[in-house]
Design a protein around this motif. Structure first.
Motif, mmCIF file in Angstrom:
data_model
loop_
_atom_site.group_PDB
_atom_site.id
_atom_site.type_symbol
_atom_site.label_atom_id
_atom_site.label_comp_id
_atom_site.label_asym_id
_atom_site.label_seq_id
_atom_site.Cartn_x
_atom_site.Cartn_y
_atom_site.Cartn_z
ATOM 1 N N ALA A 90 -16.069 38.471 -58.119
ATOM 2 C CA ALA A 90 -17.260 38.853 -57.364
ATOM 3 C C ALA A 90 -18.508 38.712 -58.230
ATOM 4 O O ALA A 90 -19.545 38.238 -57.770
ATOM 5 N N ARG A 104 -19.532 35.005 -58.710
ATOM 6 C CA ARG A 104 -20.040 34.327 -57.511
ATOM 7 C C ARG A 104 -21.237 35.039 -56.896
ATOM 8 O O ARG A 104 -21.828 34.589 -55.933
ATOM 9 N N GLU A 152 -5.661 38.692 -48.815
ATOM 10 C CA GLU A 152 -6.409 37.545 -49.319
ATOM 11 C C GLU A 152 -6.291 36.397 -48.334
ATOM 12 O O GLU A 152 -5.200 36.074 -47.872
ATOM 13 N N THR A 201 -20.923 28.135 -48.699
ATOM 14 C CA THR A 201 -20.974 28.632 -47.325
ATOM 15 C C THR A 201 -20.627 27.471 -46.410
ATOM 16 O O THR A 201 -21.288 26.431 -46.444
ATOM 17 N N HIS A 231 -13.799 34.567 -48.947
ATOM 18 C CA HIS A 231 -14.238 35.926 -49.278
ATOM 19 C C HIS A 231 -14.859 36.636 -48.095
ATOM 20 O O HIS A 231 -14.947 37.861 -48.086
ATOM 21 N N GLY A 232 -15.307 35.889 -47.105
ATOM 22 C CA GLY A 232 -15.928 36.497 -45.941
ATOM 23 C C GLY A 232 -15.955 35.526 -44.779
ATOM 24 O O GLY A 232 -15.968 34.309 -44.970
ATOM 25 N N GLY A 274 -21.126 38.115 -55.479
ATOM 26 C CA GLY A 274 -20.696 38.855 -54.287
ATOM 27 C C GLY A 274 -20.490 37.943 -53.090
ATOM 28 O O GLY A 274 -20.497 36.724 -53.202
ATOM 29 N N CYS A 275 -20.321 38.563 -51.944
ATOM 30 C CA CYS A 275 -20.113 37.839 -50.684
ATOM 31 C C CYS A 275 -21.477 37.464 -50.106
ATOM 32 O O CYS A 275 -22.389 38.295 -50.067
ATOM 33 N N PRO A 315 -19.132 28.836 -55.476
ATOM 34 C CA PRO A 315 -19.260 29.539 -54.204
ATOM 35 C C PRO A 315 -19.952 28.636 -53.180
ATOM 36 O O PRO A 315 -20.889 27.910 -53.526
ATOM 37 N N ASP A 327 -17.617 32.352 -46.225
ATOM 38 C CA ASP A 327 -18.014 32.398 -47.631
ATOM 39 C C ASP A 327 -16.751 32.095 -48.413
ATOM 40 O O ASP A 327 -15.761 32.824 -48.298
ATOM 41 N N ASP A 334 -14.727 30.037 -52.036
ATOM 42 C CA ASP A 334 -14.772 29.400 -53.345
ATOM 43 C C ASP A 334 -14.278 27.971 -53.151
ATOM 44 O O ASP A 334 -13.099 27.752 -52.866
#
Length: 163
Positions: free
Chosen positions: A149, A152, A94, A73, A32-33, A154-155, A71, A48, A50
């Motif tokens: 989003a 989770r 994506e 990191t 996601h990021g 958000g980012c 989620p 970031d 999943d």
């Protein structure tokens, strides 16, 4: 025997490192990021994503897998010699990991192996001292490999495992 921190999904711990690499997997993890963070010694690469804790085989009459997803990191430390790119040929932007490879250092400097993040729309290679992965929330059972989003939060690039 290790006690699971989330027995329903089988997750053993909420913080992982490169010492756990052989028992980890990132196939179909949605990114996601992605950010590069400057640090005192050298830059850090943070993702970031999943994290799919477990794939659940379908039970009839269902025909598709479900997933325990959380989620997370993923942080690579002391990053340098970054190479690669993104390849978006259609409108669907994506990033999804296929595999993470740890390769021998091409110059013999074992303290900085080469890492290869192989994705469906991207490819990154870099040198890094190692990584930590922080599972930020308890896994949830999901019909797909990615969370919304809202699910989770958000980012985020939070470096704290859930308790």
């Amino acid at each position: 025997m290790t006690t699971a921190v989330h027995p329903e999904s089988g997750l053993e711990k909420s913080v992982w490192s490169d010492a756990d690499f052989e028992s980890m997997g990132w196939h179909n993890a949605t990114v996601h990021g992605l950010t590069v963070q400057q640090a005192e010694v050298s830059p850090r690469l943070l993702l970031d994503l999943d994290h799919i804790v477990r794939w659940v085989h379908p039970v009839r009459p269902a025909k598709t897998f479900s997933f325990w997803v959380a989620p997370a990191t993923l942080v690579f430390e002391e990053v340098w010699d970054v190479q690669g790119g993104l390849d978006f040929k259609d409108l669907w932007l994506e990033l999804e990991l296929d595999e993470v490879h740890r390769l021998p250092a091409p110059d013999g400097r074992a303290q900085w192996p080469q890492w290869h993040l192989q994705g469906h729309s991207f490819d990154l290679r870099f040198r890094a001292a190692g990584f930590r992965q922080y599972v930020r929330q308890a896994p949830r059972l999901s019909p797909g490999p990615a969370l919304t989003a809202a699910e989770r939060g958000g980012c985020a690039f939070t470096e704290l495992g859930f308790a």
